[in-house]
Enzyme design. Structure first.
Site, PDB file in Angstrom:
ATOM      1  N   LYS A 106       0.839  -1.200   0.000  1.00 43.34           N
ATOM      2  CA  LYS A 106       0.000   0.000   0.000  1.00 43.34           C
ATOM      3  C   LYS A 106       0.874   1.252   0.000  1.00 43.34           C
ATOM      4  CE  LYS A 106      -3.837  -2.355   2.219  1.00 43.34           C
ATOM      5  NZ  LYS A 106      -4.455  -2.790   3.490  1.00 43.34           N
ATOM      6  N   GLN A 126      -5.122  -1.811   9.581  1.00 42.83           N
ATOM      7  CA  GLN A 126      -4.993  -3.123   8.954  1.00 42.83           C
ATOM      8  C   GLN A 126      -5.628  -4.203   9.845  1.00 42.83           C
ATOM      9  OE1 GLN A 126      -3.824  -3.649   5.873  1.00 42.83           O
ATOM     10  NE2 GLN A 126      -4.109  -5.843   5.982  1.00 42.83           N
ATOM     11  N   ASP A 182     -11.423   2.543   3.907  1.00 41.28           N
ATOM     12  CA  ASP A 182     -11.790   1.132   3.761  1.00 41.28           C
ATOM     13  C   ASP A 182     -13.298   0.962   3.562  1.00 41.28           C
ATOM     14  OD1 ASP A 182      -9.838  -0.899   3.780  1.00 41.28           O
ATOM     15  OD2 ASP A 182      -9.397  -0.577   5.907  1.00 41.28           O
TER      16      ASP A 182
HETATM   17  N1  GUN Z   1      -7.009  -7.040   5.868  1.00 39.87           N
HETATM   18  C1  GUN Z   1      -7.255  -7.765   4.755  1.00 39.87           C
HETATM   19  N2  GUN Z   1      -7.884  -7.005   3.831  1.00 39.87           N
HETATM   20  C2  GUN Z   1      -8.035  -5.775   4.365  1.00 39.87           C
HETATM   21  C3  GUN Z   1      -8.591  -4.559   3.891  1.00 39.87           C
HETATM   22  O1  GUN Z   1      -9.111  -4.443   2.773  1.00 39.87           O
HETATM   23  N3  GUN Z   1      -8.537  -3.510   4.751  1.00 39.87           N
HETATM   24  C4  GUN Z   1      -7.999  -3.605   5.983  1.00 39.87           C
HETATM   25  N4  GUN Z   1      -8.019  -2.537   6.761  1.00 39.87           N
HETATM   26  N5  GUN Z   1      -7.477  -4.728   6.458  1.00 39.87           N
HETATM   27  C5  GUN Z   1      -7.494  -5.799   5.651  1.00 39.87           C
END
Ligand code: GUN
Length: 285
Positions: free
Chosen positions: A56, A100, A123
């Site tokens: 990211k 996350q 998100d």
């Molecule tokens: N863990 C796995 N996929 C995601 C996601 O799309 N967002 C977040 N915040 N954590 C994750």
């Protein structure tokens, strides 16, 4: 006769095109004095999460989005995390906040997600944003389902009136994907681990989205000839990552299919960047 008949939905190429546009939008915002900023929280040292977060961060750099990463120990208390998220809420340099998942067991995910300011929730997991989707008034939409819909639209096939089947009912993918398809006038069925006769349900699908987290669970006998198949799965097996769809056999039946890797994954990251740039554009107004 055998061999691949399906056209490949190239998520990597689609994501690249989106990133090119976002780079221009980010540059235009910067001229106005607003550099889009993302704050990512990683609690604990789960190696898969660390890899996602690194990707990211790199993606942000590539389009001119500022990103800061807070790596925090697994022993961090819930109250400490709440305070850090509140500080990011109040920071005008930050337009997007991502915590996350998964979080350590002693931290209540719901409490944390509800602490994130809804307008910075890139998100789309905050109840305000999830509720907007259910209401038919999407605000910030979760990255993976948003990317999935763009991938379907890229085929040029109309969603309206089609039978769409979503395998998986997660909060992150299955449920929001079903709502987005409903919004586009598909007839939507959500299947899950307790669904009886999954094969029959899947064979009805003109559009099949699989987000169940089970390696190669969808075989050619479960797919309608000509269907659009989107594989959200990312399962680590001995030889690397495979999807929830058995690509080799299904690509001989489907009309369109997304590969793993190079399908949904890059689109999820592109949508995170898009949500961040959009949040910055809202803040700039
Ligand atoms: N863990 C796995 N996929 C995601 C996601 O799309 N967002 C977040 N915040 N954590 C994750």
């Amino acid at each position: 006769m055998s061999g691949v008949v399906a056209q490949i939905i190239d998520g990597k190429a689609l994501a690249q095109a989106i990133r090119t546009e976002l780079r221009e939008q980010a540059a235009a915002l910067q001229v106005k004095g607003v550099r889009p900023g993302l704050s990512v929280f990683l609690v604990g040292d789960d190696p898969a999460s660390a890899l996602y977060v690194r990707n990211k961060h790199k993606a942000c750099e590539s389009v001119g989005v500022f990103s800061e990463e807070q790596r925090l120990p697994a022993t961090l208390s819930q109250d400490e995390l709440i305070n850090l998220v509140k500080a990011a809420n109040a920071n005008p340099k930050i337009h997007g906040i991502l915590v996350q998942l998964p979080l350590p067991d002693h931290i209540d995910k719901r409490v944390i997600l509800e602490t994130i300011a809804a307008e910075k929730d890139v998100d789309g997991f905050h109840p305000y944003n999830m509720g907007g989707l259910l209401e038919g008034n999407p605000r910030v939409v979760a990255c993976t389902p948003k990317g999935v819909v763009k991938m379907i639209e890229s085929t040029g096939i109309s969603i309206e009136g089609k039978r769409a089947v979503v395998v998986g009912r997660s909060q992150i993918v299955g449920k929001p994907a079903a709502m987005l398809l409903l919004e586009r006038h598909a007839t939507v069925t959500i299947c899950h681990s307790r669904t009886q006769d999954l094969g029959s349900r899947c064979r009805e699908a003109d559009i099949l989205i699989v987000a169940a987290g089970k390696a190669r669970m969808i075989g050619a006998d479960m797919v309608k000839p000509g269907a659009v198949v989107i594989d959200v799965g990312m399962n680590l097996v001995d030889k690397g990552f495979v999807g929830d769809v058995d690509f080799e056999s299904v690509s001989e039946v489907a009309g369109w299919i997304s590969p793993v890797p190079g399908g949904v994954g890059p689109m999820t990251i592109a949508m995170l960047l898009e949500n961040t740039v959009e949040a910055a554009a809202r803040a700039a107004k």
